[in-house]
Design a protein around this motif. Sequence first.
Motif, mmCIF file in Angstrom:
data_model
loop_
_atom_site.group_PDB
_atom_site.id
_atom_site.type_symbol
_atom_site.label_atom_id
_atom_site.label_comp_id
_atom_site.label_asym_id
_atom_site.label_seq_id
_atom_site.Cartn_x
_atom_site.Cartn_y
_atom_site.Cartn_z
ATOM 1 N N ARG A 153 10.889 -41.074 -39.019
ATOM 2 C CA ARG A 153 11.458 -40.306 -37.911
ATOM 3 C C ARG A 153 11.180 -38.836 -38.138
ATOM 4 N NH1 ARG A 153 17.149 -41.221 -34.844
ATOM 5 N NH2 ARG A 153 16.422 -43.350 -34.864
ATOM 6 N N SER A 191 15.194 -41.242 -48.729
ATOM 7 C CA SER A 191 16.606 -41.261 -49.103
ATOM 8 C C SER A 191 17.524 -40.854 -47.961
ATOM 9 C CB SER A 191 16.818 -40.308 -50.272
ATOM 10 O OG SER A 191 16.334 -39.017 -49.925
ATOM 11 N N ASP A 192 16.980 -40.683 -46.761
ATOM 12 C CA ASP A 192 17.769 -40.352 -45.562
ATOM 13 C C ASP A 192 18.098 -38.877 -45.406
ATOM 14 O OD1 ASP A 192 19.843 -43.177 -44.498
ATOM 15 O OD2 ASP A 192 17.734 -42.690 -44.271
ATOM 16 N N LYS A 193 17.673 -38.038 -46.325
ATOM 17 C CA LYS A 193 17.883 -36.613 -46.109
ATOM 18 C C LYS A 193 16.751 -36.080 -45.237
ATOM 19 C CE LYS A 193 15.427 -35.439 -50.323
ATOM 20 N NZ LYS A 193 15.567 -35.248 -51.772
ATOM 21 N N LEU A 194 17.009 -34.924 -44.618
ATOM 22 C CA LEU A 194 15.980 -34.264 -43.815
ATOM 23 C C LEU A 194 15.257 -33.228 -44.667
ATOM 24 C CD1 LEU A 194 17.620 -33.495 -40.350
ATOM 25 C CD2 LEU A 194 15.870 -35.184 -40.878
ATOM 26 N N PHE A 224 12.920 -30.073 -44.117
ATOM 27 C CA PHE A 224 12.533 -29.160 -43.046
ATOM 28 C C PHE A 224 11.220 -28.463 -43.349
ATOM 29 C CE2 PHE A 224 16.043 -28.738 -40.021
ATOM 30 C CZ PHE A 224 17.012 -29.492 -40.658
ATOM 31 N N VAL A 279 12.427 -37.217 -41.930
ATOM 32 C CA VAL A 279 13.406 -37.993 -42.692
ATOM 33 C C VAL A 279 12.736 -38.547 -43.932
ATOM 34 C CG1 VAL A 279 14.992 -39.931 -42.659
ATOM 35 C CG2 VAL A 279 14.642 -38.587 -40.591
#
Lengths: 115, 110
Positions: free
Chosen positions: B31, B95-98, B100, B92
């Motif tokens: 994503r 580990s599900d963190k974003l 940037f 994404v």
Amino acid sequence: EPEVTQTPSHQVTQMGQEVILRCVPISNHLYFYWYRQILGQKVEFLVSFYNNEISEKSEIFDDQFSVERPDGSNFTLKIRSTKLEDSAMYFCASSLQGPVNSGYTFGSGTRLTVV
Amino acid sequence: ELKVEQNPLFLSMQEGKNYTIYCNYSTTSDRLYWYRQDPGKSLESLFVLLSNGAVKQEGRLMASLDTKARLSTLHITAAVHDLSATYFCAVVAPSDKLIFGTGTRLQVFP
């Protein structure tokens, strides 16, 4: 539309003092995050929190930092002994099922100034 | 480790012109987000791109995703002053963190 609420919007503190930044995530969300943005720079991940424990933390999130969900609604970030380089905008975010499945909602941020 | 790069870092453009912001990322992701940030403000979600070939449009902004090239673009059509802001892409991580990108500061002048 549900919001993530952060308080205070701006905090000024002296170096070495402890600060607590507060966040109220969206009520049915399960995943919680803190990010920070030093002025003029990119947004950096600090920590993720799920099921009442830390899922992951970055190198920035050292022993001076801690997170807590004390009462089932608030999600706090504590910095025990602030340094000048902690000055930044801190964003809280929450997600229903994690960002792959359901996306993020960011709060409006707390600007922390350490003097 | 996932790295996300944006270019250009700064974009000054005249009203009415078109331009594209590029976002490259180093490893596979499920994503990709585009955010807008006004000075001193929070992150406003613009687009979420979920699959290869995804294209989304809102007003003068159009975002696309090429997962094979690990590239997303944000195209600005006929820029207006109100679009002046900093634009971030965010990917994404597993580990599900974003993670940037560095951000692109857009300034639109008459």
